[in-house]
Every structure is written in C-alpha cells, then in structure tokens.
Design an enzyme around this catalytic site. Structure first.
Site, PDB file in Angstrom:
ATOM      1  CE  LYS A  85      22.320  16.750   1.933  1.00 45.36           C
ATOM      2  NZ  LYS A  85      23.011  16.808   3.216  1.00 45.36           N
ATOM      3  CG  ASN A  86      19.702  15.070   4.275  1.00 41.28           C
ATOM      4  OD1 ASN A  86      20.877  14.975   3.926  1.00 41.28           O
ATOM      5  ND2 ASN A  86      19.208  16.182   4.809  1.00 41.28           N
ATOM      6  NE  ARG A 103      26.913  15.383  12.595  1.00 41.26           N
ATOM      7  CZ  ARG A 103      27.874  15.506  13.484  1.00 41.26           C
ATOM      8  NH1 ARG A 103      29.049  15.949  13.165  1.00 41.26           N
ATOM      9  NH2 ARG A 103      27.666  15.186  14.727  1.00 41.26           N
ATOM     10  CB  CYS A 157      27.186  21.743   7.182  1.00 45.47           C
ATOM     11  SG  CYS A 157      27.011  21.561   5.412  1.00 45.47           S
ATOM     12  NE  ARG A 174      25.427  18.564  12.323  1.00 40.71           N
ATOM     13  CZ  ARG A 174      25.215  18.443  11.002  1.00 40.71           C
ATOM     14  NH1 ARG A 174      26.006  19.053  10.154  1.00 40.71           N
ATOM     15  NH2 ARG A 174      24.211  17.735  10.553  1.00 40.71           N
ATOM     16  N   PRO A 175      26.323  17.247  18.797  1.00 41.86           N
ATOM     17  CG  PRO A 175      25.053  17.565  20.741  1.00 41.86           C
ATOM     18  CD  PRO A 175      25.471  18.234  19.459  1.00 41.86           C
ATOM     19  CB  ILE A 176      26.667  11.539  18.277  1.00 40.60           C
ATOM     20  CG1 ILE A 176      27.961  11.135  19.009  1.00 40.60           C
ATOM     21  CG2 ILE A 176      27.004  12.261  16.997  1.00 40.60           C
ATOM     22  CD1 ILE A 176      28.686   9.987  18.303  1.00 40.60           C
ATOM     23  CG  ASP A 177      23.452  13.776  23.495  1.00 41.70           C
ATOM     24  OD1 ASP A 177      23.696  14.448  22.470  1.00 41.70           O
ATOM     25  OD2 ASP A 177      22.441  13.952  24.189  1.00 41.70           O
ATOM     26  CD  GLN A 178      19.269  12.309  23.159  1.00 43.89           C
ATOM     27  OE1 GLN A 178      18.290  11.581  23.365  1.00 43.89           O
ATOM     28  NE2 GLN A 178      19.967  12.845  24.135  1.00 43.89           N
ATOM     29  CG  ASP A 221      18.432  21.060   6.032  1.00 42.13           C
ATOM     30  OD1 ASP A 221      19.138  21.617   6.891  1.00 42.13           O
ATOM     31  OD2 ASP A 221      18.334  19.819   5.940  1.00 42.13           O
ATOM     32  CB  ILE A 228      17.089  22.852  13.974  1.00 42.27           C
ATOM     33  CG1 ILE A 228      15.618  22.837  13.559  1.00 42.27           C
ATOM     34  CG2 ILE A 228      17.708  21.456  14.004  1.00 42.27           C
ATOM     35  CD1 ILE A 228      14.702  21.958  14.356  1.00 42.27           C
ATOM     36  NE  ARG A 280      28.962  18.012   2.369  1.00 44.41           N
ATOM     37  CZ  ARG A 280      28.549  18.204   3.605  1.00 44.41           C
ATOM     38  NH1 ARG A 280      28.896  19.288   4.239  1.00 44.41           N
ATOM     39  NH2 ARG A 280      27.825  17.312   4.222  1.00 44.41           N
TER      40      ARG A 280
HETATM   41  N1  EPU Z   1      21.186  16.738  18.736  1.00 48.19           N
HETATM   42  C1  EPU Z   1      21.706  16.506  19.988  1.00 48.19           C
HETATM   43  N2  EPU Z   1      22.149  15.241  20.281  1.00 48.19           N
HETATM   44  C2  EPU Z   1      22.122  14.228  19.364  1.00 48.19           C
HETATM   45  C3  EPU Z   1      21.601  14.486  18.084  1.00 48.19           C
HETATM   46  C4  EPU Z   1      21.131  15.756  17.787  1.00 48.19           C
HETATM   47  O1  EPU Z   1      21.751  17.397  20.835  1.00 48.19           O
HETATM   48  O2  EPU Z   1      22.550  13.127  19.701  1.00 48.19           O
HETATM   49  C5  EPU Z   1      20.659  18.080  18.424  1.00 48.19           C
HETATM   50  C6  EPU Z   1      21.478  18.774  17.323  1.00 48.19           C
HETATM   51  O3  EPU Z   1      22.608  19.424  17.865  1.00 48.19           O
HETATM   52  C7  EPU Z   1      20.443  19.719  16.742  1.00 48.19           C
HETATM   53  C8  EPU Z   1      19.128  18.932  16.864  1.00 48.19           C
HETATM   54  O4  EPU Z   1      19.359  17.933  17.852  1.00 48.19           O
HETATM   55  O5  EPU Z   1      20.359  20.864  17.521  1.00 48.19           O
HETATM   56  C9  EPU Z   1      18.650  18.250  15.596  1.00 48.19           C
HETATM   57  O6  EPU Z   1      19.712  17.494  15.033  1.00 48.19           O
HETATM   58  P1  EPU Z   1      19.451  16.237  14.084  1.00 48.19           P
HETATM   59  O7  EPU Z   1      20.090  15.060  14.718  1.00 48.19           O
HETATM   60  O8  EPU Z   1      18.008  16.159  13.737  1.00 48.19           O
HETATM   61  O9  EPU Z   1      20.277  16.653  12.789  1.00 48.19           O
HETATM   62  P2  EPU Z   1      21.197  15.718  11.901  1.00 48.19           P
HETATM   63  O10 EPU Z   1      20.627  14.354  11.824  1.00 48.19           O
HETATM   64  O11 EPU Z   1      22.616  15.897  12.301  1.00 48.19           O
HETATM   65  C10 EPU Z   1      19.878  16.109   9.693  1.00 48.19           C
HETATM   66  C11 EPU Z   1      20.218  16.566   8.303  1.00 48.19           C
HETATM   67  C12 EPU Z   1      20.522  18.058   8.317  1.00 48.19           C
HETATM   68  C13 EPU Z   1      19.318  18.802   8.879  1.00 48.19           C
HETATM   69  C14 EPU Z   1      18.912  18.239  10.248  1.00 48.19           C
HETATM   70  C15 EPU Z   1      17.628  18.835  10.789  1.00 48.19           C
HETATM   71  C16 EPU Z   1      21.198  14.601   7.330  1.00 48.19           C
HETATM   72  C17 EPU Z   1      22.425  13.919   6.842  1.00 48.19           C
HETATM   73  N3  EPU Z   1      21.373  15.815   7.830  1.00 48.19           N
HETATM   74  O12 EPU Z   1      21.023  16.408  10.484  1.00 48.19           O
HETATM   75  O13 EPU Z   1      20.695  18.411   6.962  1.00 48.19           O
HETATM   76  O14 EPU Z   1      19.621  20.174   9.019  1.00 48.19           O
HETATM   77  O15 EPU Z   1      18.722  16.815  10.147  1.00 48.19           O
HETATM   78  O16 EPU Z   1      16.569  18.618   9.927  1.00 48.19           O
HETATM   79  O17 EPU Z   1      20.101  14.065   7.236  1.00 48.19           O
HETATM   80  C18 EPU Z   1      21.579  19.561   5.126  1.00 48.19           C
HETATM   81  O18 EPU Z   1      21.090  18.690   4.386  1.00 48.19           O
HETATM   82  O19 EPU Z   1      22.052  20.647   4.681  1.00 48.19           O
HETATM   83  C19 EPU Z   1      21.612  19.341   6.567  1.00 48.19           C
HETATM   84  C20 EPU Z   1      22.405  20.008   7.389  1.00 48.19           C
END
Ligand code: EPU
Length: 430
Positions: free
Chosen positions: A22-23, A94, A118, A123-127, A307, A329, A399
């Site tokens: 999926k991811n 997401r 979920c 879940r910020p997107i600052d990075q 996950d 995480i 999903r």
């Molecule tokens: N984070 C920030 N700022 C950012 C981005 C992330 O603070 O700009 C923090 C998040 O809040 C979190 C950590 O960094 O605490 C890691 O977040 P990451 O960005 O790695 O997660 P994601 O990309 O939103 C993906 C998977 C998730 C999985 C995580 C961690 C996808 C679509 N989603 O989420 O998958 O839990 O990586 O491995 O790839 C799932 O499949 O059930 C699922 C939730």
C-alpha cells in the site's frame, strides 16, 4: 454499514499470497505524473480504498487510468491539466499530499487541500514544507486547510530532515527529480517503500541514488519517460499474516514477500517462541504453544515498524508473562487497547508505553477498528479469541488490506463481512 463477524479459536493453516505494498503504491501512483507519458504499474493493490482514491485523484487532474487486470493499471499522464486538488479528494487519506511534490515537479506549482488519514496523534507537515522551500518553492498554508506551493525554478539543494519522516522524504524526492542540480536529503527515511519509489523514478529516467540509506542524492533531470514497473510486496500485510498465524497457533506459508523486509518482525516472533522459515519469496510461520513475552520498541526502518505494533500487542496479550511495548513514532497509537480490554486483555498504557500482562485466552466481543492497523489487530484478536467477535468501522481496514476476508478465509478462518442496518439515531426521528 458493514462489519466483520469472526468465530475464533481456529488455527490458521495453508498458504496466502501478499498483495503489493500500500505505502509504496501510494507514493508511486502520484509519481507517475512526472513522466508526461504512459506508465504501467503491476502488483498494485487496486481494490483497497486508499489506492482507489489515488486513482480517482489522478483522473480528477486529467490523467487517464486504465485497469489492465486486477492488479495492473496503466496511467496516462500526458494530458494532466490541473495543479489544484480539492478537499473532497484529499480528505480520506494522508498520501494525497504526495501530489504536492509530484505537481511541483511537473508544473512548478501545486494547490492541494490538507490530507486526511488515520488519527495517530498530530501529523504536522513542517518537514515537507521545509524541503519544498529549500528547493526554491514559496509555500503558504491557507487557514490550515490548503497548501499552495509555487516555484519559478526548482533548484537542487541540501535538505536536512529534523526527524526521520517517510512522507517528507517521499515528497521531497518527487519534487527534486525535476529540480535543476543536486538535492541531498540527509536523515532520510529508509523504509522499503522509499527504495521502491526511487527505483520507479529511476525507471522513468530520474537520477536518484542512496535510497535505503539515510542520505539520498537526487540529480534533477529535464525529462522523464513512461515505463513498466512492479510494486514491492506489502511488508505490513505480510507481518499481519505472520502474527495471525502465531496468535492462532497455526502454520501458514506466506507468499510474495521479501524476507529481508520482515526481519524485525521475524526476530520478535522467534523471540516469542514461533518458528519462522525463510524461502526466496516466502516465509512459513508456525506455533503450537502459548507465546512467550517480549519487549518491543517501534523505530524507523530497519527497526520494528510502528504499523505492526497493534497486531503484535494482540499476540503479547496472550503471552506467558509481562511485555512492554514502547511507541516512539506516534503519540496516540494505543487507542485500540481499550477495545482489546473488552476481549479480556490486561494492558495498562502510560503515554507512549504499554505494559501488557499476558492472559491465557481472549474472549470474543463487539469491538471497533479505530484505525487501519488497530483494525488488523482486532481481526487477529478475533481469530485467536474463543467465541464470536464483531468488528465495526471496518472501512479503516478496507483502506489497506486487499481481500482480507477471502485471504483469512482461505486459511480456514471463520470470518464474514456482514451488511447491517445503521443504528437508529436521534436525527432519524426528524
Ligand atoms: N513528522 C513531523 N513533521 C513532518 C513529518 C512527520 O513532525 O513534517 C513526525 C510525525 O508526526 C511522526 C514522525 O514524524 O511523529 C514520523 O512520521 P512520518 O512522516 O514518517 O509518517 P507518514 O509519512 O505520515 C508513513 C506511513 C504510516 C506509517 C509512518 C511511519 C504512508 C502513507 N503512511 O506515514 O503508515 O505509520 O510512515 O512508518 O506511507 C499505515 O500504513 O497504517 C500508516 C499509518
């Protein structure tokens, strides 16, 4: 409304084939628009709803999407004509925010509503934004609802991520492949789907090196082209079947996997007393006694995946002894423990730590899926429990798990999808 009904206590036996990841699919599908050409994608988990929404979004911006067979799609992105994606398209998942990076790469411009997905904590997107800005984009977030990114010229640049983020790594890669010059992402995520995305981008003519390590170097190219690409198997779906096999005291051959991607999961299952045999593209997992305890700390890859945390907690709730699960995480990924408690699990949660005191058996109960992986955990708990479990809110499970009833059913599980009438609510009374 639908729910799953499970009559538990049957050891899972037989063979099951894992779907495409999926991811990985969620990153690769938007990446296809960078080619302005036709891409054929194989091993796509087409019937999960997240992938469905990504395909709908492609059509919404003018791409052609053709279903070639049940797991192969063709994306024709020659006529993509919009860089705007509304909330209706992004609210369910997401990964819709990967269109920001992909549209920036394609048009130098993106206007995309904030993503859903979920709830696992903030879940910020600052990075992501920091990365786009490093590449020369001006980024604004309107009313915390719409992200607008505009770049006259995307220019390669070093980007250091403050924390390891899968999403930010993907999004920056998508924009950087078309930027002028060299982008270096430091502290990049190393998950298998990052490597899969890099391989796909390179198959379209990009120049991405180092994916799978924490430094990814991307030299921008002017043009990319179509290709045929097969998505990797789903590590988390495979892990879910592995844990289900052990929790039900069964014996299951799980096919279409990359055993290397499953190492952290295999190691923990072996620590609990399971037998895990590795083959080239399959693992066989079996267990004939009560599991032993073990401790888990979730970490970015190659650590134990967050996950898989809820699924593993179900197994540990049946273990001999007390286990500690530490979630590093997400700040809110233990909500499912309240559902497990209804089935007789003995778990106390303190912030990011769960202390799980194993019980001899779980008993079936009505529960709900709080999110995708919480839902997978409820299925495993239902399969392992004595008696009948009913799981509500299964849209979360749909999903991310393809043909989940059919697959568990083929292993001997008594699991059914049942259509039920919506409960009567006060508003129905007029
Ligand atoms: N984070 C920030 N700022 C950012 C981005 C992330 O603070 O700009 C923090 C998040 O809040 C979190 C950590 O960094 O605490 C890691 O977040 P990451 O960005 O790695 O997660 P994601 O990309 O939103 C993906 C998977 C998730 C999985 C995580 C961690 C996808 C679509 N989603 O989420 O998958 O839990 O990586 O491995 O790839 C799932 O499949 O059930 C699922 C939730």
């Amino acid at each position: 409304m639908e729910k799953f009904v499970i009559n538990g206590g049957i050891p899972l036996r037989g063979e099951v084939t894992v779907s495409g990841a999926k991811n990985a699919a969620l990153a690769v599908i938007p990446a296809a628009i960078l080619s302005q050409d036709i891409c054929r994608l194989e091993n796509v988990p087409v019937s999960i709803s997240d992938v469905n929404y990504m395909m709908k979004t492609l059509k919404y911006i003018g791409a052609g999407v053709k279903l070639i067979d049940k797991n192969t799609i063709e994306i024709d992105s020659r006529h993509v004509n919009s860089y705007v994606i509304s909330h209706d398209m992004t609210k369910y998942l997401r990964a819709s925010y990967y269109f920001i990076g992909a549209l920036l790469g394609r048009f130098g411009r993106a206007r995309v509503a904030m993503p859903g997905g979920c709830y696992l904590g903030p879940r910020p997107i600052d990075q992501h934004i920091k990365g786009f800005e490093a590449l020369g984009a001006k980024v604004s977030v309107e009313d915390n609802a719409i992200v607008e990114a505009v770049a006259e010229n995307l220019t390669g640049s070093p980007v250091y991520l403050d924390m390891v983020s899968v999403g930010a790594t993907v999004n920056i890669m998508l924009a950087a492949v078309k930027a002028e010059g060299l982008t270096v992402i430091e502290n990049a995520a190393k998950e298998p789907h990052i490597v899969d995305l890099a391989n796909f981008l390179n198959s379209m003519g990009a120049d991405v090196r180092g994916a799978g390590t924490d430094v990814i170097k991307i030299r921008g190219v002017e043009n990319m082209h179509g290709c045929t690409y097969s998505i990797i198997p789903d590590q988390i779906e495979a892990g879910t079947f592995m844990v289900a096999a052990v929790a039900s005291k069964g014996d299951v051959l799980i096919k279409n996997v990359i055993p290397k991607h499953l190492e952290s999961i295999s190691t923990k299952l072996i620590e609990c007393g399971a037998t895990v045999e590795e083959f080239d593209e399959a693992v066989r997992v079996s267990m004939d006694s009560r599991p032993g305890k073990c401790n888990i700390k979730t970490m970015p890859h190659p650590g134990f995946p967050t996950d898989m945390q809820p699924q593993m907690a179900v197994l540990l709730s049946l273990a001999k002894g007390t286990s500690i699960v530490s979630e590093s995480i997400w700040s809110n990924r233990f909500r499912y423990t309240e559902q497990l408690a209804r089935m007789g699990a003995d778990i106390s949660v303190d912030g990011q730590l769960a202390v799980i005191r194993g019980v001899e058996a779980l008993k079936g109960a009505p529960v709900k899926a709080d999110d995708l992986r919480a839902g997978a955990a409820m299925i495993i708990a239902g399969l392992a429990a004595n008696g009948r479990t009913e799981i509500e809110d299964i849209l979360h499970i749909d999903r991310g798990y393809e043909n989940v009833v059919e697959k568990f059913g083929s292993l001997g599980a008594d699991i059914r999808r049942v259509y039920c009438v919506e409960p009567f609510s006060a508003t129905d009374a007029g």
